[in-house]
Scaffold this active site. Structure first.
Site, PDB file in Angstrom:
ATOM      1  CB  ILE A  11      37.706  20.763  33.473  1.00  0.00           C
ATOM      2  CG1 ILE A  11      39.111  21.298  33.066  1.00  0.00           C
ATOM      3  CG2 ILE A  11      37.401  20.358  35.032  1.00  0.00           C
ATOM      4  CD1 ILE A  11      39.459  22.556  33.819  1.00  0.00           C
ATOM      5  CG  ASN A  24      37.908  24.136  50.110  1.00  0.00           C
ATOM      6  OD1 ASN A  24      38.689  23.463  50.651  1.00  0.00           O
ATOM      7  ND2 ASN A  24      36.458  23.243  49.734  1.00  0.00           N
ATOM      8  CB  VAL A  33      35.071  22.613  38.944  1.00  0.00           C
ATOM      9  CG1 VAL A  33      35.926  23.601  39.677  1.00  0.00           C
ATOM     10  CG2 VAL A  33      35.824  22.016  37.693  1.00  0.00           C
ATOM     11  CG  ASP A  34      37.373  20.864  45.095  1.00  0.00           C
ATOM     12  OD1 ASP A  34      38.223  20.005  44.796  1.00  0.00           O
ATOM     13  OD2 ASP A  34      37.495  21.250  46.283  1.00  0.00           O
ATOM     14  CB  SER A 117      36.066  32.918  41.854  1.00  0.00           C
ATOM     15  OG  SER A 117      36.940  32.504  42.770  1.00  0.00           O
ATOM     16  N   GLY A 119      31.317  30.051  40.191  1.00  0.00           N
ATOM     17  CA  GLY A 119      30.321  29.099  40.899  1.00  0.00           C
ATOM     18  C   GLY A 119      29.804  29.391  42.037  1.00  0.00           C
ATOM     19  CE1 TYR A 121      34.357  29.289  47.895  1.00  0.00           C
ATOM     20  CE2 TYR A 121      36.464  29.725  46.900  1.00  0.00           C
ATOM     21  CZ  TYR A 121      35.494  29.169  47.884  1.00  0.00           C
ATOM     22  OH  TYR A 121      36.281  28.174  48.742  1.00  0.00           O
TER      23      TYR A 121
HETATM   24  P1  ADP Z   1      34.322  28.304  43.043  1.00  0.00           P
HETATM   25  O1  ADP Z   1      33.920  27.673  44.433  1.00  0.00           O
HETATM   26  O2  ADP Z   1      35.394  28.602  42.412  1.00  0.00           O
HETATM   27  O3  ADP Z   1      32.985  29.052  42.307  1.00  0.00           O
HETATM   28  P2  ADP Z   1      32.571  26.242  41.516  1.00  0.00           P
HETATM   29  O4  ADP Z   1      33.030  24.737  41.315  1.00  0.00           O
HETATM   30  O5  ADP Z   1      31.477  26.359  42.213  1.00  0.00           O
HETATM   31  O6  ADP Z   1      34.021  26.809  42.261  1.00  0.00           O
HETATM   32  O7  ADP Z   1      32.605  26.862  39.961  1.00  0.00           O
HETATM   33  C1  ADP Z   1      33.683  27.290  39.177  1.00  0.00           C
HETATM   34  C2  ADP Z   1      33.113  27.001  37.749  1.00  0.00           C
HETATM   35  O8  ADP Z   1      33.260  25.668  37.538  1.00  0.00           O
HETATM   36  C3  ADP Z   1      31.890  27.513  37.573  1.00  0.00           C
HETATM   37  O9  ADP Z   1      31.510  27.941  36.373  1.00  0.00           O
HETATM   38  C4  ADP Z   1      31.264  26.129  37.310  1.00  0.00           C
HETATM   39  O10 ADP Z   1      29.957  26.154  36.338  1.00  0.00           O
HETATM   40  C5  ADP Z   1      32.213  25.103  36.699  1.00  0.00           C
HETATM   41  N1  ADP Z   1      32.174  23.913  36.758  1.00  0.00           N
HETATM   42  C6  ADP Z   1      31.582  23.066  37.697  1.00  0.00           C
HETATM   43  N2  ADP Z   1      31.837  21.738  37.241  1.00  0.00           N
HETATM   44  C7  ADP Z   1      32.977  21.579  36.054  1.00  0.00           C
HETATM   45  C8  ADP Z   1      33.261  20.667  35.322  1.00  0.00           C
HETATM   46  N3  ADP Z   1      33.062  19.368  35.744  1.00  0.00           N
HETATM   47  N4  ADP Z   1      34.176  21.157  34.309  1.00  0.00           N
HETATM   48  C9  ADP Z   1      34.262  22.349  34.172  1.00  0.00           C
HETATM   49  N5  ADP Z   1      33.695  23.433  34.813  1.00  0.00           N
HETATM   50  C10 ADP Z   1      32.973  23.143  35.613  1.00  0.00           C
END
Ligand code: ADP
Length: 168
Positions: A11, A24, A33-34, A117, A119, A121
């Site tokens: 993303i 968070n 992703v954060d 959520s 990943g 979460y």
């Molecule tokens: P949460 O804490 O809301 O679960 P995460 O970041 O752990 O957030 O995961 C949310 C989603 O983002 C997961 O499906 C993960 O695979 C995805 N994700 C992680 N990095 C990226 C990225 N760079 N671009 C797009 N999606 C991502």
């Protein structure tokens, strides 16, 4: 629904008015992703986030995009999944809805979501996907001027499942 696009992508690479961050409640960065968004945007993003006083689950706040191609970041906090009966579906729906409302309020026309959520979460993709699709489709129907909503899947598996559920 030709204004909804499902892609397999990181993303942080997308050229849209806003990418959504699955943040968070502290808004001070994290993993997944954060972490990727903060790394790509640069430290100015964290500086702006520090001034926002956090964000409640289901709500959304907007910042600039700094070094990202995206002009803005919309930070939303998804629910931590326990068993699906602790208000998680309503909170997840609120994340999508409030992010889209914030985009409109700021005059934006294109937005990209990660799978909020699903990943760390722990929200099962099979349960999260219909909620996301329902909210995005309802929004597009009531906002004919909004140009594009992208859902960015980070794995082939997530992309394939999403596509399958979109067809239903
Ligand atoms: P949460 O804490 O809301 O679960 P995460 O970041 O752990 O957030 O995961 C949310 C989603 O983002 C997961 O499906 C993960 O695979 C995805 N994700 C992680 N990095 C990226 C990225 N760079 N671009 C797009 N999606 C991502």
């Amino acid at each position: 629904m030709d204004r909804l696009e499902i892609v397999e992508a990181d993303i942080t690479t997308l050229d849209v008015d806003a990418i959504v961050n699955a943040a968070n409640t502290s808004l001070l960065g994290g993993g997944g992703v954060d972490g990727a968004i903060h790394r790509a945007a640069g430290k100015e993003l964290l500086a702006e986030c520090r001034m926002l006083n956090g964000c409640r689950t289901g709500e959304a706040k907007i910042t600039k995009g700094y070094n990202l191609k995206a002009r803005h970041v919309i930070h939303t906090v998804g629910p931590v999944y326990s068993n699906g009966r602790q208000g998680e579906p309503e909170l997840l729906a609120a994340c999508y809805r409030n992010s889209l409302v914030l985009a409109v309020e700021n005059g934006l026309k294109t937005i990209a979501f990660p799978l909020i959520s699903t990943g760390v979460y722990g929200y099962p993709l099979e349960e999260a996907t219909p909620i996301a699709l329902r909210e995005i489709k309802a929004f597009l129907e009531t906002h004919p001027d909004f140009e594009r909503v992208i859902v960015a899947c980070f794995s082939r598996k997530a992309y394939d499942l999403y596509m399958q559920l979109t067809m239903e």
